[in-house]
Design a protein around this motif. Structure first.
Motif, PDB file in Angstrom:
ATOM      1  N   PRO A   1      37.131  45.067  31.976  1.00  0.00           N
ATOM      2  CA  PRO A   1      35.704  44.841  31.677  1.00  0.00           C
ATOM      3  C   PRO A   1      35.365  43.381  31.399  1.00  0.00           C
ATOM      4  CG  PRO A   1      36.816  45.874  29.821  1.00  0.00           C
ATOM      5  CD  PRO A   1      37.781  45.901  30.961  1.00  0.00           C
ATOM      6  N   GLU A   2      36.303  42.612  30.832  1.00  0.00           N
ATOM      7  CA  GLU A   2      36.030  41.211  30.527  1.00  0.00           C
ATOM      8  C   GLU A   2      35.870  40.399  31.804  1.00  0.00           C
ATOM      9  OE1 GLU A   2      35.422  37.796  28.150  1.00  0.00           O
ATOM     10  OE2 GLU A   2      35.253  39.951  27.796  1.00  0.00           O
TER      11      GLU A   2
ATOM     12  N   ALA B   1      32.443  29.245  37.015  1.00  0.00           N
ATOM     13  CA  ALA B   1      33.447  29.837  36.137  1.00  0.00           C
ATOM     14  C   ALA B   1      34.679  30.217  36.939  1.00  0.00           C
ATOM     15  CB  ALA B   1      32.883  31.065  35.422  1.00  0.00           C
ATOM     16  N   ARG B   2      35.795  30.298  36.228  1.00  0.00           N
ATOM     17  CA  ARG B   2      37.035  30.775  36.824  1.00  0.00           C
ATOM     18  C   ARG B   2      37.573  31.913  35.972  1.00  0.00           C
ATOM     19  NH1 ARG B   2      42.352  27.167  36.443  1.00  0.00           N
ATOM     20  NH2 ARG B   2      41.988  27.759  34.278  1.00  0.00           N
ATOM     21  N   VAL B   3      38.038  32.965  36.627  1.00  0.00           N
ATOM     22  CA  VAL B   3      38.650  34.076  35.910  1.00  0.00           C
ATOM     23  C   VAL B   3      40.028  34.346  36.484  1.00  0.00           C
ATOM     24  CG1 VAL B   3      36.487  35.198  35.239  1.00  0.00           C
ATOM     25  CG2 VAL B   3      37.552  35.774  37.428  1.00  0.00           C
ATOM     26  N   SER B   4      40.880  34.856  35.643  1.00  0.00           N
ATOM     27  CA  SER B   4      42.208  35.305  36.052  1.00  0.00           C
ATOM     28  C   SER B   4      42.307  36.775  35.694  1.00  0.00           C
ATOM     29  CB  SER B   4      43.287  34.487  35.342  1.00  0.00           C
ATOM     30  OG  SER B   4      44.572  34.927  35.719  1.00  0.00           O
ATOM     31  N   ILE B   5      42.552  37.615  36.674  1.00  0.00           N
ATOM     32  CA  ILE B   5      42.505  39.064  36.445  1.00  0.00           C
ATOM     33  C   ILE B   5      43.700  39.543  35.645  1.00  0.00           C
ATOM     34  CG2 ILE B   5      42.506  41.315  37.599  1.00  0.00           C
ATOM     35  CD1 ILE B   5      40.922  40.068  39.858  1.00  0.00           C
ATOM     36  N   GLY B   6      44.887  39.115  36.012  1.00  0.00           N
ATOM     37  CA  GLY B   6      46.080  39.550  35.301  1.00  0.00           C
ATOM     38  C   GLY B   6      46.500  40.962  35.704  1.00  0.00           C
ATOM     39  N   TYR B   7      47.699  41.328  35.295  1.00  0.00           N
ATOM     40  CA  TYR B   7      48.204  42.657  35.615  1.00  0.00           C
ATOM     41  C   TYR B   7      47.516  43.704  34.737  1.00  0.00           C
ATOM     42  CZ  TYR B   7      51.972  40.338  38.157  1.00  0.00           C
ATOM     43  OH  TYR B   7      52.676  39.576  39.037  1.00  0.00           O
ATOM     44  N   PRO B   8      47.260  44.910  35.274  1.00  0.00           N
ATOM     45  CA  PRO B   8      46.670  45.970  34.450  1.00  0.00           C
ATOM     46  C   PRO B   8      47.673  46.507  33.445  1.00  0.00           C
ATOM     47  CG  PRO B   8      47.264  46.830  36.608  1.00  0.00           C
ATOM     48  CD  PRO B   8      47.522  45.346  36.656  1.00  0.00           C
ATOM     49  N   ASP B   9      47.149  47.084  32.353  1.00  0.00           N
ATOM     50  CA  ASP B   9      48.062  47.739  31.420  1.00  0.00           C
ATOM     51  C   ASP B   9      48.524  49.067  32.017  1.00  0.00           C
ATOM     52  OD1 ASP B   9      45.993  49.634  31.008  1.00  0.00           O
ATOM     53  OD2 ASP B   9      45.212  48.506  29.308  1.00  0.00           O
ATOM     54  N   ALA B  10      49.468  49.705  31.345  1.00  0.00           N
ATOM     55  CA  ALA B  10      50.083  50.920  31.900  1.00  0.00           C
ATOM     56  C   ALA B  10      49.056  52.024  32.120  1.00  0.00           C
ATOM     57  CB  ALA B  10      51.193  51.401  30.969  1.00  0.00           C
TER      58      ALA B  10
ATOM     59  N   ARG C   1      24.514  48.820  35.464  1.00  0.00           N
ATOM     60  CA  ARG C   1      24.777  49.622  36.668  1.00  0.00           C
ATOM     61  C   ARG C   1      25.738  48.886  37.604  1.00  0.00           C
ATOM     62  NH1 ARG C   1      19.145  50.338  36.673  1.00  0.00           N
ATOM     63  NH2 ARG C   1      18.942  49.052  38.558  1.00  0.00           N
ATOM     64  N   ILE C   2      25.528  47.572  37.746  1.00  0.00           N
ATOM     65  CA  ILE C   2      26.424  46.795  38.602  1.00  0.00           C
ATOM     66  C   ILE C   2      27.839  46.787  38.023  1.00  0.00           C
ATOM     67  CG2 ILE C   2      26.890  44.495  39.543  1.00  0.00           C
ATOM     68  CD1 ILE C   2      23.879  44.001  39.576  1.00  0.00           C
ATOM     69  N   ALA C   3      27.940  46.602  36.696  1.00  0.00           N
ATOM     70  CA  ALA C   3      29.256  46.579  36.054  1.00  0.00           C
ATOM     71  C   ALA C   3      29.979  47.907  36.233  1.00  0.00           C
ATOM     72  CB  ALA C   3      29.106  46.253  34.567  1.00  0.00           C
ATOM     73  N   ASP C   4      29.263  49.008  36.031  1.00  0.00           N
ATOM     74  CA  ASP C   4      29.876  50.328  36.203  1.00  0.00           C
ATOM     75  C   ASP C   4      30.355  50.511  37.638  1.00  0.00           C
ATOM     76  OD1 ASP C   4      29.294  50.848  33.573  1.00  0.00           O
ATOM     77  OD2 ASP C   4      27.500  52.028  33.986  1.00  0.00           O
TER      78      ASP C   4
ATOM     79  N   ALA D   1      32.039  37.818  35.797  1.00  0.00           N
ATOM     80  CA  ALA D   1      31.479  37.831  37.153  1.00  0.00           C
ATOM     81  C   ALA D   1      29.969  38.026  37.115  1.00  0.00           C
ATOM     82  CB  ALA D   1      32.141  38.926  37.976  1.00  0.00           C
ATOM     83  N   LEU D   2      29.504  38.928  36.257  1.00  0.00           N
ATOM     84  CA  LEU D   2      28.062  39.168  36.142  1.00  0.00           C
ATOM     85  C   LEU D   2      27.342  37.975  35.525  1.00  0.00           C
ATOM     86  CD1 LEU D   2      27.905  42.897  34.979  1.00  0.00           C
ATOM     87  CD2 LEU D   2      27.215  41.960  37.178  1.00  0.00           C
ATOM     88  N   VAL D   3      27.942  37.384  34.501  1.00  0.00           N
ATOM     89  CA  VAL D   3      27.352  36.200  33.880  1.00  0.00           C
ATOM     90  C   VAL D   3      27.195  35.085  34.907  1.00  0.00           C
ATOM     91  CG1 VAL D   3      27.853  34.305  32.274  1.00  0.00           C
ATOM     92  CG2 VAL D   3      28.056  36.672  31.503  1.00  0.00           C
ATOM     93  N   THR D   4      28.220  34.899  35.731  1.00  0.00           N
ATOM     94  CA  THR D   4      28.161  33.855  36.759  1.00  0.00           C
ATOM     95  C   THR D   4      27.046  34.125  37.757  1.00  0.00           C
ATOM     96  OG1 THR D   4      30.551  33.526  36.539  1.00  0.00           O
ATOM     97  CG2 THR D   4      29.493  32.645  38.515  1.00  0.00           C
ATOM     98  N   MET D   5      26.908  35.376  38.168  1.00  0.00           N
ATOM     99  CA  MET D   5      25.842  35.722  39.110  1.00  0.00           C
ATOM    100  C   MET D   5      24.464  35.457  38.502  1.00  0.00           C
ATOM    101  SD  MET D   5      24.920  39.416  40.827  1.00  0.00           S
ATOM    102  CE  MET D   5      24.223  40.026  39.272  1.00  0.00           C
TER     103      MET D   5
END
Length: 336
Positions: free
Chosen positions: A40-41, A185-194, A27-30, A46-50
């Motif tokens: 989604p990755e 943890a560290r995440v890099s979001i990156g640009y979205p696909d088209a 539910r949190i992810a959605d 983020a959820l794993v870290t929490m």
């Protein structure tokens, strides 16, 4: 598909098991994915870290949704949330709080700073000076704040979600190694696909999706989920595997500084959280491998030669994963 296994009861009848944890996390992810489209990755980490009772560093160029991710995760949980905008003139007392003299009582009274919240969103943390950044060290590691010789405990859950732009950007300060090591943890979001960017334009151009976000869990539920994750089983073979992975980073010639002992503990906690998200009450090697890069890469310091060769810390962690033998025994066979 891995079956969902109910954890044995370790507390009251209301204590949630793995299945309840999986449903709440979904539910949190959605909820978060309504704001951060097509990532989604990133939401998974983020959820794993929490769930691992850790802190998250979101690092990327401006405009890709770093602050939106932090705010969306914070708003998905009905608990206390504060936001700190880091600037060069921010002082440590602006974060932790300050003792103020009360003329009526003739005593000093402590006024808590924004760090006294369940979720603390630190926006552009590397725009503050190292002295101000260090104000978070005690908070993140020990869950407490010391001001004028008095120690004040922070409430559980406590999570710092910090964003930063790459250190090459103008007007920023590189995070010290001790500060980076505090982040689970560290995440890099990156640009979205088209496709994701088109969906973002269609859905978000007319309104702010954060304004429509409603909590789907509360602080009590999160505390119960944290207790459930602590009970996820980790075999002796997998504990050795985690230690071998961390030790291998310290022997790489491309590194000036390998992963710390703290990273070993964080890798164990995140592997348990990853297993719980997959619906299992025991950890398998794939759980460790799924979180190894975001947990270990930001703690490594490359040599100048490795940087000149355009090697990255993430590449080196993947190299270690490919070299260290994976346990092939029954990792679920040994119960505590």
């Amino acid at each position: 598909m891995t079956p969902k296994v109910q954890l044995p009861s370790t507390g009251s009848a209301a204590e949630p098991g793995i299945e309840a944890l999986h449903d709440t996390a979904q539910r949190i992810a959605d909820n978060v994915e309504q704001v951060l489209v097509g990532k989604p990755e990133v939401v998974r980490i983020a959820l794993v870290t929490m769930l691992a009772e850790g802190h998250l560093l979101v690092e990327d160029v401006p405009g890709v949704g770093k602050t939106s991710l932090a705010k969306a995760l914070a708003r998905s949980i009905d608990c206390t949330v504060s936001r700190i905008q880091f600037t060069p003139d921010l002082l440590p007392s602006d974060i932790t709080g300050v003792s103020v003299y009360n003329r009526q009582s003739e005593n000093f009274e402590f006024r808590p700073g924004p760090v006294f919240a369940n979720v603390v969103v630190g926006d552009e943390i590397n725009r503050a000076s190292p002295k101000t950044q260090s104000a978070l060290l005690e908070c993140m590691e020990e869950g407490q704040v010391t001001v004028d010789g008095e120690t004040y405990s922070l409430t559980t859950p406590f999570m710092v979600i910090a964003t930063q732009n790459p250190i090459e950007m103008e007007g920023t300060y590189a995070l010290p190694e001790a500060q980076r090591d505090r982040f689970t943890a560290r995440v890099s979001i990156g640009y979205p696909d088209a496709k994701a960017e088109l969906a973002m334009v269609d859905e978000h151009a007319g309104h702010d999706p954060l304004g429509d976000l409603r909590p789907v869990a509360d602080g009590d539920q999160v505390r119960q989920l944290l207790r459930a994750v602590r009970g996820v089983h980790l075999s002796t073979d997998l504990r050795r595997y985690v230690i071998e992975l961390v030790t291998a980073t310290r022997k790489l010639p491309e590194l000036r500084l390998g992963a710390s002992p703290r990273s070993t503990l964080q890798l164990v906690r995140t592997a348990r959280a990853q297993a719980a998200l997959e619906g299992r009450d025991f950890v398998v090697p794939d759980d460790v491998r799924a979180v190894a890069v975001p947990v270990l890469a930001h703690r490594l310091v490359l040599t100048s030669e490795a940087r000149a060769a355009r090697r990255t810390a993430s590449d080196l962690v993947r190299q270690v994963l490919s070299r260290v033998p994976v346990p092939r025994g029954d990792t679920d066979g040994e119960r505590r």
